[in-house]
Design a protein around this motif. Structure first.
Motif, PDB file in Angstrom:
ATOM      1  N   ALA A 309       1.514  -0.961   0.156  1.00  0.00           N
ATOM      2  CA  ALA A 309       0.127   0.021   0.100  1.00  0.00           C
ATOM      3  C   ALA A 309       1.238   1.110   0.003  1.00  0.00           C
ATOM      4  CB  ALA A 309      -1.073  -0.114   1.553  1.00  0.00           C
ATOM      5  N   SER A 310       1.649   1.270   0.662  1.00  0.00           N
ATOM      6  CA  SER A 310       2.755   2.261   0.631  1.00  0.00           C
ATOM      7  C   SER A 310       4.376   1.094   1.210  1.00  0.00           C
ATOM      8  CB  SER A 310       2.066   3.651   2.042  1.00  0.00           C
ATOM      9  OG  SER A 310       2.169   3.282   3.025  1.00  0.00           O
ATOM     10  N   SER A 311       5.371   3.275   1.875  1.00  0.00           N
ATOM     11  CA  SER A 311       5.915   2.637   2.558  1.00  0.00           C
ATOM     12  C   SER A 311       6.781   3.683   3.210  1.00  0.00           C
ATOM     13  CB  SER A 311       7.353   2.439   1.128  1.00  0.00           C
ATOM     14  OG  SER A 311       7.482   3.666   0.438  1.00  0.00           O
ATOM     15  N   VAL A 312       6.561   3.418   4.003  1.00  0.00           N
ATOM     16  CA  VAL A 312       7.596   5.057   5.231  1.00  0.00           C
ATOM     17  C   VAL A 312       9.005   5.020   5.255  1.00  0.00           C
ATOM     18  CG1 VAL A 312       5.166   5.194   6.400  1.00  0.00           C
ATOM     19  CG2 VAL A 312       6.742   3.934   7.580  1.00  0.00           C
ATOM     20  N   VAL A 313       9.404   6.213   6.064  1.00  0.00           N
ATOM     21  CA  VAL A 313      10.585   6.265   6.689  1.00  0.00           C
ATOM     22  C   VAL A 313      10.565   6.098   8.407  1.00  0.00           C
ATOM     23  CG1 VAL A 313      12.432   7.573   6.950  1.00  0.00           C
ATOM     24  CG2 VAL A 313      11.139   6.820   4.654  1.00  0.00           C
ATOM     25  N   SER A 314      11.091   5.184   8.561  1.00  0.00           N
ATOM     26  CA  SER A 314      11.631   4.865  10.242  1.00  0.00           C
ATOM     27  C   SER A 314      12.352   5.457  10.840  1.00  0.00           C
ATOM     28  CB  SER A 314      11.089   3.573  10.812  1.00  0.00           C
ATOM     29  OG  SER A 314       9.469   3.044   9.688  1.00  0.00           O
ATOM     30  N   THR A 315      12.643   5.825  12.030  1.00  0.00           N
ATOM     31  CA  THR A 315      13.971   5.823  12.418  1.00  0.00           C
ATOM     32  C   THR A 315      13.669   5.092  14.321  1.00  0.00           C
ATOM     33  OG1 THR A 315      15.280   7.719  13.432  1.00  0.00           O
ATOM     34  CG2 THR A 315      12.858   7.798  13.507  1.00  0.00           C
ATOM     35  N   SER A 316      15.142   4.763  14.191  1.00  0.00           N
ATOM     36  CA  SER A 316      15.237   4.304  16.100  1.00  0.00           C
ATOM     37  C   SER A 316      16.619   4.842  16.579  1.00  0.00           C
ATOM     38  CB  SER A 316      15.426   3.019  15.854  1.00  0.00           C
ATOM     39  OG  SER A 316      15.414   2.569  17.188  1.00  0.00           O
ATOM     40  N   THR A 317      16.624   5.173  17.536  1.00  0.00           N
ATOM     41  CA  THR A 317      17.698   6.208  18.421  1.00  0.00           C
ATOM     42  C   THR A 317      18.253   5.114  19.712  1.00  0.00           C
ATOM     43  OG1 THR A 317      17.230   8.610  17.461  1.00  0.00           O
ATOM     44  CG2 THR A 317      18.894   7.943  19.025  1.00  0.00           C
ATOM     45  N   ARG A 318      19.845   5.026  19.622  1.00  0.00           N
ATOM     46  CA  ARG A 318      20.808   4.208  20.249  1.00  0.00           C
ATOM     47  C   ARG A 318      21.903   5.520  21.123  1.00  0.00           C
ATOM     48  NH1 ARG A 318      25.819   2.170  20.071  1.00  0.00           N
ATOM     49  NH2 ARG A 318      26.132   0.097  22.196  1.00  0.00           N
ATOM     50  N   LEU A 319      21.191   5.567  22.725  1.00  0.00           N
ATOM     51  CA  LEU A 319      21.971   6.470  23.295  1.00  0.00           C
ATOM     52  C   LEU A 319      23.538   5.478  23.969  1.00  0.00           C
ATOM     53  CD1 LEU A 319      19.269   8.070  25.788  1.00  0.00           C
ATOM     54  CD2 LEU A 319      20.520   8.557  23.906  1.00  0.00           C
ATOM     55  N   ARG A 320      25.030   5.986  24.551  1.00  0.00           N
ATOM     56  CA  ARG A 320      24.939   5.400  24.670  1.00  0.00           C
ATOM     57  C   ARG A 320      25.273   4.330  25.652  1.00  0.00           C
ATOM     58  NH1 ARG A 320      31.178   8.133  24.019  1.00  0.00           N
ATOM     59  NH2 ARG A 320      29.868   9.987  23.719  1.00  0.00           N
ATOM     60  N   GLY A 321      26.404   3.146  24.863  1.00  0.00           N
ATOM     61  CA  GLY A 321      25.802   2.279  25.710  1.00  0.00           C
ATOM     62  C   GLY A 321      24.665   1.490  25.650  1.00  0.00           C
ATOM     63  N   GLY A 322      23.602   1.669  25.506  1.00  0.00           N
ATOM     64  CA  GLY A 322      21.840   1.832  25.572  1.00  0.00           C
ATOM     65  C   GLY A 322      21.929   0.588  24.183  1.00  0.00           C
ATOM     66  N   ALA A 323      20.507   0.275  24.363  1.00  0.00           N
ATOM     67  CA  ALA A 323      19.727  -0.558  22.815  1.00  0.00           C
ATOM     68  C   ALA A 323      18.860   0.397  22.373  1.00  0.00           C
ATOM     69  CB  ALA A 323      19.167  -1.374  23.449  1.00  0.00           C
ATOM     70  N   PHE A 324      18.548   0.370  21.291  1.00  0.00           N
ATOM     71  CA  PHE A 324      18.194   1.111  20.105  1.00  0.00           C
ATOM     72  C   PHE A 324      16.166   0.930  20.557  1.00  0.00           C
ATOM     73  CE2 PHE A 324      21.120   0.044  17.140  1.00  0.00           C
ATOM     74  CZ  PHE A 324      21.231   1.320  16.219  1.00  0.00           C
ATOM     75  N   GLY A 325      15.773   2.288  20.602  1.00  0.00           N
ATOM     76  CA  GLY A 325      14.495   2.580  21.087  1.00  0.00           C
ATOM     77  C   GLY A 325      13.850   2.116  20.281  1.00  0.00           C
ATOM     78  N   ALA A 326      12.183   2.356  20.373  1.00  0.00           N
ATOM     79  CA  ALA A 326      11.226   1.952  19.799  1.00  0.00           C
ATOM     80  C   ALA A 326      11.550   2.920  18.244  1.00  0.00           C
ATOM     81  CB  ALA A 326       9.785   1.730  20.354  1.00  0.00           C
ATOM     82  N   PRO A 327      10.759   1.714  17.622  1.00  0.00           N
ATOM     83  CA  PRO A 327      10.996   3.388  15.739  1.00  0.00           C
ATOM     84  C   PRO A 327       9.814   3.810  16.050  1.00  0.00           C
ATOM     85  CG  PRO A 327      11.042   0.894  15.493  1.00  0.00           C
ATOM     86  CD  PRO A 327      10.680   0.760  16.936  1.00  0.00           C
ATOM     87  N   ARG A 328      10.343   5.515  15.109  1.00  0.00           N
ATOM     88  CA  ARG A 328       8.942   6.097  15.399  1.00  0.00           C
ATOM     89  C   ARG A 328       9.348   6.777  13.741  1.00  0.00           C
ATOM     90  NH1 ARG A 328       9.755  12.126  16.125  1.00  0.00           N
ATOM     91  NH2 ARG A 328       7.874  11.598  14.181  1.00  0.00           N
ATOM     92  N   THR A 329       7.804   7.012  12.830  1.00  0.00           N
ATOM     93  CA  THR A 329       7.537   7.185  11.939  1.00  0.00           C
ATOM     94  C   THR A 329       8.075   8.437  11.233  1.00  0.00           C
ATOM     95  OG1 THR A 329       5.874   5.278  10.869  1.00  0.00           O
ATOM     96  CG2 THR A 329       6.690   6.796   9.361  1.00  0.00           C
ATOM     97  N   LEU A 330       8.505   8.655  10.139  1.00  0.00           N
ATOM     98  CA  LEU A 330       9.205   9.941   9.654  1.00  0.00           C
ATOM     99  C   LEU A 330       8.209  10.947   8.498  1.00  0.00           C
ATOM    100  CD1 LEU A 330      12.982  10.288  10.091  1.00  0.00           C
ATOM    101  CD2 LEU A 330      11.478  11.114  12.063  1.00  0.00           C
ATOM    102  N   SER A 331       7.874   9.545   7.481  1.00  0.00           N
ATOM    103  CA  SER A 331       7.802  10.251   6.974  1.00  0.00           C
ATOM    104  C   SER A 331       5.701  10.633   7.061  1.00  0.00           C
ATOM    105  CB  SER A 331       7.880   9.301   5.266  1.00  0.00           C
ATOM    106  OG  SER A 331       7.233   7.600   5.463  1.00  0.00           O
ATOM    107  N   ALA A 332       5.437  10.750   5.974  1.00  0.00           N
ATOM    108  CA  ALA A 332       3.681  11.260   5.201  1.00  0.00           C
ATOM    109  C   ALA A 332       3.253  10.104   4.869  1.00  0.00           C
ATOM    110  CB  ALA A 332       3.712  12.070   4.277  1.00  0.00           C
ATOM    111  N   ARG A 333       2.274   8.974   5.879  1.00  0.00           N
ATOM    112  CA  ARG A 333       1.520   7.982   5.735  1.00  0.00           C
ATOM    113  C   ARG A 333       0.961   8.173   4.417  1.00  0.00           C
ATOM    114  NH1 ARG A 333       2.114   5.062  10.123  1.00  0.00           N
ATOM    115  NH2 ARG A 333       2.583   5.718  12.028  1.00  0.00           N
ATOM    116  N   GLY A 334       0.641   7.232   3.811  1.00  0.00           N
ATOM    117  CA  GLY A 334       0.006   6.637   2.689  1.00  0.00           C
ATOM    118  C   GLY A 334       0.828   6.750   0.986  1.00  0.00           C
ATOM    119  N   LEU A 335       2.073   7.177   1.528  1.00  0.00           N
ATOM    120  CA  LEU A 335       2.908   7.957  -0.181  1.00  0.00           C
ATOM    121  C   LEU A 335       3.816   6.441  -0.184  1.00  0.00           C
ATOM    122  CD1 LEU A 335       3.296  11.046   0.374  1.00  0.00           C
ATOM    123  CD2 LEU A 335       1.335  10.515  -0.798  1.00  0.00           C
ATOM    124  N   LEU A 336       4.754   6.570  -1.138  1.00  0.00           N
ATOM    125  CA  LEU A 336       5.644   5.447  -1.323  1.00  0.00           C
ATOM    126  C   LEU A 336       6.798   7.045  -1.440  1.00  0.00           C
ATOM    127  CD1 LEU A 336       4.297   3.942  -4.815  1.00  0.00           C
ATOM    128  CD2 LEU A 336       5.111   2.346  -2.153  1.00  0.00           C
TER     129      LEU A 336
END
Length: 423
Positions: A309-336
């Motif tokens: 249906a679409s594709s999105v750009v996702s992101t996650s951040t890892r603080l120094r020495g930790g684990a990656f956090g929960a992903p979040r979506t950056l791009s507009a939904r419903g688009l490629l």
């Protein structure tokens, strides 16, 4: 953000672009067809200038196949490419631009052979490193080093590889090379030739002042075939990542002195059945030691559908020495959304991607992560953008982005455009 400007000559049908940035300089390579004398003749054109003004076009080669460019924090720029020879072999060539100068004499690094260009990196001190693989589909990975102000020296082997190595230059001057190999599983004689293989991920480092890379470190051993590893670098250091199962990836940081940290899992990618998306991450490594991962996720049409249906750009951040956090979506939904590119300045990460649909004209989006929060900037109109050509590079104080736009899909190539983010 600067307004997009066309940076390709009017006679050039651009089919490939590469970009590098450092010390306030932007270097771009434009590979394509010269429409005027003969549309079957390819050229490699370079432009090198400041963050706000590119210099005039400079022809580096004809019959180029693939090219790479990098700029160090001292302003040294290095371009490398493979070039077809009349006998069908390929030569590996390079040109170096010293600080405040244009690209100099083109030098041949490998005169002829089955050469696959890997990567090029330039340290903050102006030292350049170039990698490639000889042979097809597998063969020895090679590296050549050029000291500040000098030429590339004698090639040296890194190890057997299934693909050409990738490179990253850390802020302290350490250069990291990473590649994969799939050696046959050994069996005692008189057993027949082995058919089972494991996929092994390797990395090696070149210390500041050293004349050659150190011994290779095996980062992982896998039972399934994978794509090649990826690397990233920024003010906060350097890193290597690779896919180890499905769309799951592992990540290691490279500490000062060339020490690899234990592997950490990155968030999984979302895919749609039968849909192949880019399986690479793009990384931002700001000076606070965090790691910002950006990637492309697929959004299926529904639970029982294999369509996209679409594709999105996702992101996650890892603080120094930790684990990656929960992903979040950056791009507009419903688009490629196309595969994103990212890079870090000292205190922020910049990500860019293209997005659009049948109802929404193609556009470029830029997001900036500053003080722990993302800001997605207003869309930039980019009609006819080729989402697979977007490139981004991060210098000390600017982040240039380049892409190809096509007015007519029947014509070979398109036009290259450039926009630059500056804090």
């Amino acid at each position: 953000m600067s307004a997009p400007q066309r940076v390709s000559p009017s006679n050039l049908g651009v089919q490939g672009v590469a970009i590098g940035a450092g010390a306030g300089r932007t270097a771009i390579l434009l590979e394509g067809y010269d429409r005027r004398p003969n549309p079957d003749v390819t050229t490699l054109t370079a432009r090198l200038g400041t963050a706000t003004s590119l210099g005039s076009p400079q022809t580096l080669a004809r019959t180029s196949v693939i090219s790479q460019v990098a700029v160090g924090a001292d302003g040294t720029a290095v371009a490398a490419w493979t070039e077809y020879l009349p006998n069908g072999a390929r030569a590996l060539k390079a040109a170096i631009a010293r600080p405040n100068a244009r690209f100099g004499t083109v030098r041949t690094v490998v005169p002829a052979g089955s050469v696959s260009l890997g990567d090029v990196a330039v340290t903050a001190q102006g030292r350049a490193v170039l990698t490639w693989r000889e042979g097809d589909p597998t063969g020895p990975a090679q590296v050549a080093i050029a000291p500040p102000g000098g030429r590339f020296g004698t090639p040296r082997p890194l190890g057997d590889a299934q693909g050409p190595p990738v490179l990253a230059a850390a802020p302290d001057g350490t250069v990291i090379a990473s590649w994969i190999d799939a050696p046959p599983s050994p069996q005692p004689p008189p057993a027949p030739a082995p058919t089972d293989r494991t996929w092994e991920v390797y990395a090696a480092t070149l210390a500041p002042g050293a004349s050659r890379f150190g011994a290779a470190t095996q980062l992982d051993s896998l039972q399934v075939g994978i794509s090649g590893p990826g690397v990233g670098s920024g003010p906060g250091g350097a890193a290597v990542y690779w896919r180890f199962e499905g769309m799951l990836r592992r990540f290691v940081s490279v500490l000062p002195g060339g020490v690899f940290t234990p592997a950490v899992a990155t968030p999984p990618m979302r895919t749609a059945a039968g849909i192949g998306l880019e399986d690479e991450l793009s990384l931002g490594l700001p000076s606070n030691g965090s790691t910002v991962a950006v990637w492309q996720d697929a959004v299926p049409e529904g639970a029982e559908s294999s369509g996209l249906a679409s594709s999105v750009v996702s992101t996650s951040t890892r603080l120094r020495g930790g684990a990656f956090g929960a992903p979040r979506t950056l791009s507009a939904r419903g688009l490629l959304a196309g595969a994103p590119e990212a890079g870090a300045l000292t205190d922020r990460t910049v990500a860019a991607w293209s997005e659009g649909s049948k109802a929404t004209p193609a556009r470029l989006r830029v997001a900036v992560r500053y003080r722990g929060a993302w800001t997605v900037r207003r869309p930039i109109a980019t009609p006819g953008v080729d989402s697979n050509t977007l490139g981004l590079a991060a210098g000390r104080k600017h982040v240039p982005m380049i892409w190809i736009q096509r007015k007519n899909i029947r014509e070979p190539g398109g036009e290259a455009y450039l926009a630059t983010y500056r804090p």
